[in-house]
Design an enzyme around this catalytic site. Sequence first.
Site, short mmCIF file in Angstrom:
data_model
loop_
_atom_site.label_atom_id
_atom_site.label_comp_id
_atom_site.label_asym_id
_atom_site.label_seq_id
_atom_site.Cartn_x
_atom_site.Cartn_y
_atom_site.Cartn_z
CB CYS A 47 1.15 -10.54 -40.07
SG CYS A 47 -0.59 -10.12 -40.09
CB SER A 49 -2.61 -12.62 -38.00
OG SER A 49 -3.51 -11.68 -38.55
CG HIS A 52 -4.10 -11.29 -33.03
ND1 HIS A 52 -4.12 -10.22 -32.18
CD2 HIS A 52 -4.62 -10.83 -34.20
CE1 HIS A 52 -4.60 -9.16 -32.82
NE2 HIS A 52 -4.91 -9.50 -34.04
CG HIS A 69 0.35 -15.50 -41.80
ND1 HIS A 69 0.73 -15.10 -40.55
CD2 HIS A 69 -0.34 -14.47 -42.33
CE1 HIS A 69 0.28 -13.89 -40.33
NE2 HIS A 69 -0.36 -13.48 -41.39
CB CYS A 176 -0.56 -11.89 -44.88
SG CYS A 176 -1.87 -11.42 -43.72
P1 PAD Z 1 -0.37 -3.40 -36.47
O1 PAD Z 1 -0.27 -3.68 -35.04
O2 PAD Z 1 0.87 -3.21 -37.27
O3 PAD Z 1 -1.28 -2.09 -36.69
C1 PAD Z 1 -2.33 -1.71 -35.87
C2 PAD Z 1 -2.32 -0.19 -35.73
O4 PAD Z 1 -3.46 0.19 -34.95
C3 PAD Z 1 -1.10 0.36 -35.01
O5 PAD Z 1 -0.51 1.40 -35.79
C4 PAD Z 1 -1.65 0.89 -33.69
O6 PAD Z 1 -0.94 2.04 -33.22
C5 PAD Z 1 -3.08 1.24 -34.07
N1 PAD Z 1 -4.02 1.25 -32.93
C6 PAD Z 1 -4.05 0.42 -31.85
N2 PAD Z 1 -5.09 0.75 -31.03
C7 PAD Z 1 -5.72 1.79 -31.61
C8 PAD Z 1 -6.85 2.59 -31.27
N3 PAD Z 1 -7.54 2.35 -30.16
N4 PAD Z 1 -7.23 3.58 -32.11
C9 PAD Z 1 -6.54 3.85 -33.24
N5 PAD Z 1 -5.45 3.14 -33.62
C10 PAD Z 1 -5.05 2.14 -32.82
O7 PAD Z 1 -1.25 -4.60 -37.08
P2 PAD Z 1 -1.48 -5.08 -38.59
O8 PAD Z 1 -1.65 -3.91 -39.48
O9 PAD Z 1 -0.48 -6.15 -38.93
O10 PAD Z 1 -2.89 -5.85 -38.40
C11 PAD Z 1 -4.05 -5.14 -38.05
C12 PAD Z 1 -5.21 -6.09 -37.75
O11 PAD Z 1 -5.59 -6.78 -38.95
C13 PAD Z 1 -4.87 -7.18 -36.73
O12 PAD Z 1 -5.99 -7.41 -35.91
C14 PAD Z 1 -4.60 -8.38 -37.61
O13 PAD Z 1 -4.79 -9.60 -36.93
C15 PAD Z 1 -5.66 -8.17 -38.67
C16 PAD Z 1 -5.41 -8.93 -39.94
N6 PAD Z 1 -6.49 -9.35 -40.63
C17 PAD Z 1 -6.35 -10.05 -41.78
C18 PAD Z 1 -7.55 -10.43 -42.55
O14 PAD Z 1 -7.41 -11.14 -43.55
N7 PAD Z 1 -8.73 -10.01 -42.15
C19 PAD Z 1 -5.09 -10.35 -42.29
C20 PAD Z 1 -3.98 -9.89 -41.59
C21 PAD Z 1 -4.14 -9.17 -40.42
ZN ZN Z 2 -1.22 -11.76 -41.70
#
Ligand code: PAD
Ligand code: ZN
Length: 374
Positions: A47, A49, A52, A69, A176
């Site tokens: 993921c 996260s 990060h 996770h 997740c």
């Molecule tokens: P990912 O990197 O697979 O997806 C992010 C997407 O955003 C990619 O397709 C990128 O191309 C696109 N992107 C990047 N910059 C831009 C921009 N400026 N404009 C438009 N699109 C863009 O990540 P993910 O889907 O695994 O995770 C996304 C976020 O969610 C990340 O910050 C992660 O830490 C967070 C998250 N939050 C929780 C929660 O419980 N709140 C849980 C898991 C992940």
């Molecule tokens: Zn996650």
Amino acid sequence: MNTTGKVIKCKAAVLWEPKKPLSIEEIEVAPPKAHEVRIKIVATGICRSDDHVIEGHVKQMKFPIILGHEGAGIVESIGEGVTTVKPGDKVIPLIIPQCGECRGCHDPNGNICHKSDFGKYRGLMSDNTSRLTCKGQVVYNFLNTSTFTEYTVVEEMCVVKINDDVQLDKACVIGCGFSTGYGSAVNVAKVTPGSTCVVFGLGGIGLSVVIGCKIAGAAKIIGVDVNSDKFEKAKELGATECLNPKEFEAPIHEVLLKMTDGGTNYSFECIGRPDIMVSAILSTYAGSGTTVIIGVSAEEISFNPMILLMGRTLKGAIFGGFKSKDCVPQLVSDLISEKFNLDALITHRLPFTEVNKGFELLHKGESIRTVLQF
Ligand code: PAD
Ligand code: ZN
């Protein structure tokens, strides 16, 4: 060989310090103490996260740490007093615990158990010790779970038994990414039939939001991503159209306001960028739009309060607002009964020892979820 009560030596991916590759090491996993569970991990997703932490964006994090996770596995042994799982059970470790006793667990409108390690990042069990060591050093856990390892120990409040009929190498994404995105649409925003939604970021989280919006009956689901390669899959999962902000002169929220007769009903930020969080708010209809922030960022977000005064709502959620122990078994049953299909989210499968290759695929924008298999 029966390993109950013994220290298990096994392989794990250890992050010794930020901005370094993960290192496959032999670690020692102590037996579970009272109210703890030792799990043999079978599969785990990668993921953003996790990334990060590798990139050093999470300042409080302690090292060395075992990340991961989004896993699924089988209970190897249990500590004294454990009643909800037994050896041999298929389980999912929970990134948000559900202790069942705190204000968060009693709150019908939230899912943040006070035992959660989000934002605290202690990386230890409740008794302030770790069950993981490597080369004589304590290794910290990540989000009460740590799944980039052949074996891990979690507290009973951080694990739940799931249906035996499920394939663990699919169910792991319920740990997740899927639940986070899907729940943000169906639980947190409570997307209504016939509504218009925009999803910023079409990674594992954003695509799971798309699945949720579609199941909730949204009429229009607009996907936004700077990587147009993500559009085909988003459309396959239910996006009705996709936009790449790089192809427009005007800011993307202005484009969206025009396309949707003054704004969407719902917007979701699934990237983790403060500027896009503001765009997401501005893309909704000023009188009653709802934005859910899902992306994680250490930077601050700033906007004029007038943006909300007219009637917009701003929300945020972890794990899609799901109370973990209550809801994960049902999500697994819904997967088995094909309420949704997670195959499209899992673009790559790799042996666990190739974990760094999995992160490379994420960086290159080629993968949605890479599932590591043990
Ligand atoms: P990912 O990197 O697979 O997806 C992010 C997407 O955003 C990619 O397709 C990128 O191309 C696109 N992107 C990047 N910059 C831009 C921009 N400026 N404009 C438009 N699109 C863009 O990540 P993910 O889907 O695994 O995770 C996304 C976020 O969610 C990340 O910050 C992660 O830490 C967070 C998250 N939050 C929780 C929660 O419980 N709140 C849980 C898991 C992940
Ligand atoms: Zn996650």
